[in-house]
Design a protein around this motif. Structure first.
Motif, mmCIF file in Angstrom:
data_model
loop_
_atom_site.group_PDB
_atom_site.id
_atom_site.type_symbol
_atom_site.label_atom_id
_atom_site.label_comp_id
_atom_site.label_asym_id
_atom_site.label_seq_id
_atom_site.Cartn_x
_atom_site.Cartn_y
_atom_site.Cartn_z
ATOM 1 N N TYR A 169 10.677 103.967 74.935
ATOM 2 C CA TYR A 169 11.545 104.924 75.626
ATOM 3 C C TYR A 169 10.944 105.409 76.951
ATOM 4 O O TYR A 169 11.590 106.143 77.687
ATOM 5 N N SER A 213 21.471 111.497 70.960
ATOM 6 C CA SER A 213 20.764 112.244 69.924
ATOM 7 C C SER A 213 21.150 113.715 70.034
ATOM 8 O O SER A 213 20.989 114.318 71.095
ATOM 9 N N HIS A 263 14.925 109.947 73.148
ATOM 10 C CA HIS A 263 16.076 109.068 73.415
ATOM 11 C C HIS A 263 16.935 109.644 74.536
ATOM 12 O O HIS A 263 17.349 108.921 75.450
ATOM 13 N N ARG A 280 17.751 107.649 77.944
ATOM 14 C CA ARG A 280 19.116 107.220 78.266
ATOM 15 C C ARG A 280 19.728 108.037 79.400
ATOM 16 O O ARG A 280 20.537 107.532 80.185
#
Length: 623
Positions: free
Chosen positions: A140, A461, A92, A96
Motif C-alpha cells: 500500500y 475501508s 487502504h 487508494r
C-alpha cells in the motif's frame, strides 16, 4: 543535554514542512518522548504539534483528512508491528485516495544484553520482533525504508516525502530499531541545513501533441460524446478546466464513484452520479460515440445491465480515451481493463487545458442540438432530486397515520438548507461523505458548487470520516480556510450507523475535545449494514435472503441499536451534544419535517457558536 537520532527525526520533520504529527506511543519511542520533554523544558514548546491518538486507525484517518484539506502531508507515529497492523483499513484509504502521509513505526531492539542504549528490557520486545515488519503495509506504500543511522535519516525523510508528493501521491513508511533511535548524536548535526529545496516532487505531465489533436478532433466530430470522472476535482486547477471544456463542447459529464467535487451541481451538462449499482449508469454511455475517461476509479461495470437487460457499457464502435494523473493502468489493482483506443498518463488540469486550447473557437458537431438535449437531461435530474426532498405523509403498514421514516434526501436537504439559512459560505464549510449505501444521494442532495466542498476517503475501508473530522478542522486552520482565513466555520461528517462504529467514536470524540476540533456528525441510521444486504441481492435477487430482515440476515444491529449520539457525549465527558431523532417522534403540533429542521439547525448552532461537536442520529427505515 543528550540529543539522539530521535531528536534529529523530529527536528527534520519540522524543517521539511511537517507541522502535525498524530501519535500512538509505545515501547519503541522512549527517546522521542524524552526529546519532546527536552524541547518543552528548553524551549517552552514542541517544534511540532503532537496530536495524541488513542487508536491508530483514527490517527491515520485524521492525518488523511488533514492532508486532503491542506494539500500537504502530516505524519503518523505508531508502535512496532502491532501499531502498524492497527492502522488497519486507513492504510487502504490513504493508498487508494492517493493522499500523501508519512508513517513512522519503531521496531523491537536487536540487542538483548545491554550492548547498546535501548537494548531489550521488556518481554514484549521478543513478542514484537517479526521477520519483515514493513511487509505488513508494503503493497500500500509508495516507499518503505529502514532508517539505519542518523547519518542517513534526513535523506530517507526527504526521499519519502518527495515520492509521497509525486503522482500517484500516497503514503510512505519509515521504520527503525530502538537502538538506532536512541543513539546519541552531536548537537552540530542539528545545525546543518535540511530543506526540500533540492528535493522537488515530479512536475505534472502533459499529453503529447499528437494525442491532443487526436482527442480534440474526436470530441469536435462526435455526435454523442461523454466524459466520465471520479476524482478530477482533487486537483482544484482541473475543476475550472472541466467547467470550461464541458461548456464549449456541450459535453455531458457523469460522475462515477466520486471522491471529490468535479463539477458544480448547477452546471447544465452535469447529468448525474452513480456508484455503479446495476441500472444506475447514465443511458448516454450506451449511445456515446466518444468516451473520455479522466481520473476515474471505475468508469462502468462491464457485466451490469439496465432494467431492459441492455449492457451498461460503450458500444463496440465507440472510441474510448483514458487519461489519468498518476496510474492509468492501475498497477496496484490485480485485474483492471477497459477496451480503449488510447491510455495516457497526464495531469488532468494540464490535459483539459491542452484540449480546450486545441479546440479553440472551432464549433463542435451538432452543438446546439446536443446542448438542448443534455440540458433537458440535467433539468429532469434536478427535478427528481427536488421531488425526493419533500415530506409527504405516508401511512405505515398498521394504518396508524404515522409519518413514513426519514429518507436520506430529506435529511441531507434539511442539512443543506440549515447551512444556507445560517449564512455559512461554501468556502467556509466542508462535508466528509462516508454514507456508503447513500453515497450518491449525499453528493446529489448537498448540491455542491465549488472544489473541495465535499470529499470522500477515495478508498473503501469504512471508518475514515470521524477521524478525518478532527484532521479537517486542524487542517482548515493551518490552510487558513474560510472567508475569515481562520479555518472552516463548519465541518460535517455524514456517515452510516455501521460507519460510525467503524470510526472508533470513543477515541475520535475524546480527541475532538482534547484538541478543540468541533465538527457535526449526521448518522444515517438504518439499523445495520445495508451494503452487505445489497451485495447479496445483487447476486441472489430471488434467494432465501431476498425477503429477510437485516437482523435475521445477521447484518442488523437490532433490536436494541446503540444510541450513537450518546457514545460521543460519553467519550467527550459530556462536551459533545447529541440527539437521536425519528419521524415517530412527530406530533400533531410538530411534524416530522419541522422536528428534523429544528434538530439539525440546533446541531449546526452548537458546532458554530458553542464550538462543540454535535451528533444527530437520524433513524431511517430499518434494513
Amino acid at each position: 543535554m543528550v540529543l539522539t537520532t530521535s531528536s534529529l527525526f523530529l527536528h527534520t520533520l519540522a524543517l521539511v514542512g511537517i507541522d502535525h504529527v498524530f501519535v500512538n506511543w509505545g515501547s519503541d519511542h522512549p527517546a522521542m518522548l524524552e526529546e519532546l520533554e527536552r524541547q518543552r523544558v528548553t524551549n517552552g514548546a514542541h517544534a511540532l504539534t503532537i496530536v495524541t491518538s488513542p487508536n491508530e486507525m483514527v490517527a491515520l484517518s485524521a492525518a488523511q483528512g488533514y492532508a486532503q484539506v491542506t494539500g500537504k502531508p502530516a505524519a503518523v507515529i505508531v508502535h512496532v508491528d502491532v501499531g502498524t497492523q492497527a492502522l488497519a483499513g486507513a492504510i487502504h484509504n490513504a493508498d487508494r485516495g492517493r493522499v500523501p502521509i508519512l508513517i513512522y513505526a519503531g521496531a523491537s531492539p536487536f540487542t538483548s544484553e545491554g550492548e547498546l542504549q535501548g537494548s531489550r528490557n521488556e518481554w514484549i520486545h521478543w513478542m514484537q520482533d517479526v521477520h519483515d515488519q514493513p511487509a505488513i503495509v508494503r503493497q500500500y506504500m509508495r516507499y518503505a525504508a529502514q532508517i539505519g543511522s542518523p547519518a542517513s535519516l534526513p535523506h530517507h525523510i526527504r526521499r519519502a516525502l518527495q515520492i509521497a508528493m509525486s503522482e500517484p501521491k500516497g503514503p510512505v513508511y519509515l521504520w527503525a530499531r530502538r537502538e538506532t533511535m536512541e543513539q546519541e548524536i552531536d548537537s552540530s548535526i542539528l545545525e546543518r541545513p535540511i530543506t526540500l529545496t533540492k528535493w522537488p516532487s515530479v512536475q505534472p505531465t502533459a499529453l503529447p501533441t499528437s494525442v491532443v489533436r487526436q482527442v480534440a478532433d474526436a470530441l469536435l466530430g462526435a455526435k454523442s460524446p461523454l466524459l466520465i470522472t471520479s476524482y478530477l476535482g482533487r486537483n482544484h486547477q482541473a475543476f475550472p478546466a472541466l467547467v470550461t471544456l464541458s461548456r464549449i463542447l456541450a459535453l455531458p459529464v457523469f460522475l462515477t464513484c466520486p471522491s471529490a467535487i468535479n463539477l458544480p451541481t448547477s452546471h447544465p451538462f452535469l447529468v448525474g452520479f452513480s456508484y455503479l449499482a446495476a441500472g444506475t449508469h447514465t443511458p448516454l454511455l450506451k449511445s456515446a460515440d466518444v468516451v473520455l475517461i479522466v481520473d476515474a476509479e471505475v468508469a462502468w461495470i462491464p457485466m451490469n445491465k439496465d432494467k431492459d437487460g441492455v449492457y451498461e457499457r460503450p458500444s463496440d464502435t465507440a472510441r474510448v480515451y483514458i487519461i489519468d494523473s498518476g496510474d492509468p493502468l492501475r498497477r496496484g489493482i490485480g485485474m483492471h481493463h477497459y477496451e480503449a483506443d488510447l491510455v495516457c498518463h497526464a495531469d488532468a488540469a494540464v490535459a483539459l487545458t491542452q484540449l480546450r486550447e486545441a479546440i479553440g473557437t472551432q464549433p463542435a458537431n451538432e452543438w446546439s442540438k446536443r446542448s438542448e438535449r443534455i440540458q433537458n437531461i440535467h433539468h429532469e435530474w434536478k427535478a427528481r432530486l427536488n421531488a425526493a426532498e419533500s415530506f409527504p405523509i405516508a401511512l405505515s403498514g398498521s394504518g396508524s397515520g404515522r409519518p413514513a421514516p426519514y429518507t436520506t434526501p430529506q435529511i441531507v436537504s434539511t442539512l443543506r438548507k440549515a447551512i444556507r439559512e445560517r449564512g455559512i459560505a461554501r468556502e467556509s464549510m466542508i462535508v466528509l461523505n462516508e454514507s456508503i449505501s447513500s453515497y450518491p444521494l449525499v453528493w446529489s442532495h448537498m448540491q455542491p458548487e465549488i472544489a473541495g466542498e465535499i470529499v470522500a476517503s477515495g478508498g473503501s475501508s469504512l471508518g475514515w470520516a470521524l477521524g478525518a473530522g478532527v484532521g479537517s478542522v486542524l487542517g482548515g486552520r493551518v490552510a487558513k480556510k474560510g472567508e475569515a482565513g481562520t479555518g472552516y466555520e463548519l465541518v460535517t461528517a455524514i456517515v452510516g450507523d455501521g460507519t460510525f462504529l467503524f470510526g472508533v467514536p470513543a477515541s475520535t470524540f475524546w480527541m475532538a475535545r482534547r484538541y478543540q476540533t468541533p465538527f457535526l456528525t449526521i448518522v444515517l441510521n438504518n439499523g445495520g449494514w445495508k451494503s452487505p444486504k445489497l451485495s447479496m441481492l445483487g447476486v441472489h435477487p430471488m434467494g432465501h435472503g431476498s425477503h429477510a430482515a437485516g437482523d435475521q440476515l445477521t447484518v442488523g444491529f437490532g433490536p436494541d441499536c446503540p444510541d450513537y449520539s450518546q457514545i460521543a457525549v460519553a467519550a467527550s465527558n459530556g462536551w459533545a451534544w447529541g440527539r437521536k431523532i425519528s419521524a415517530d417522534l412527530a406530533t400533531e403540533e410538530k411534524s416530522a419535517g419541522v422536528l428534523l429542521q429544528e434538530t439539525i439547525a440546533e446541531a449546526v448552532r452548537v458546532v458554530v457558536e458553542d464550538q462543540r461537536c454535535a451528533v444527530v442520529d437520524c433513524v431511517l427505515e430499518n434494513i
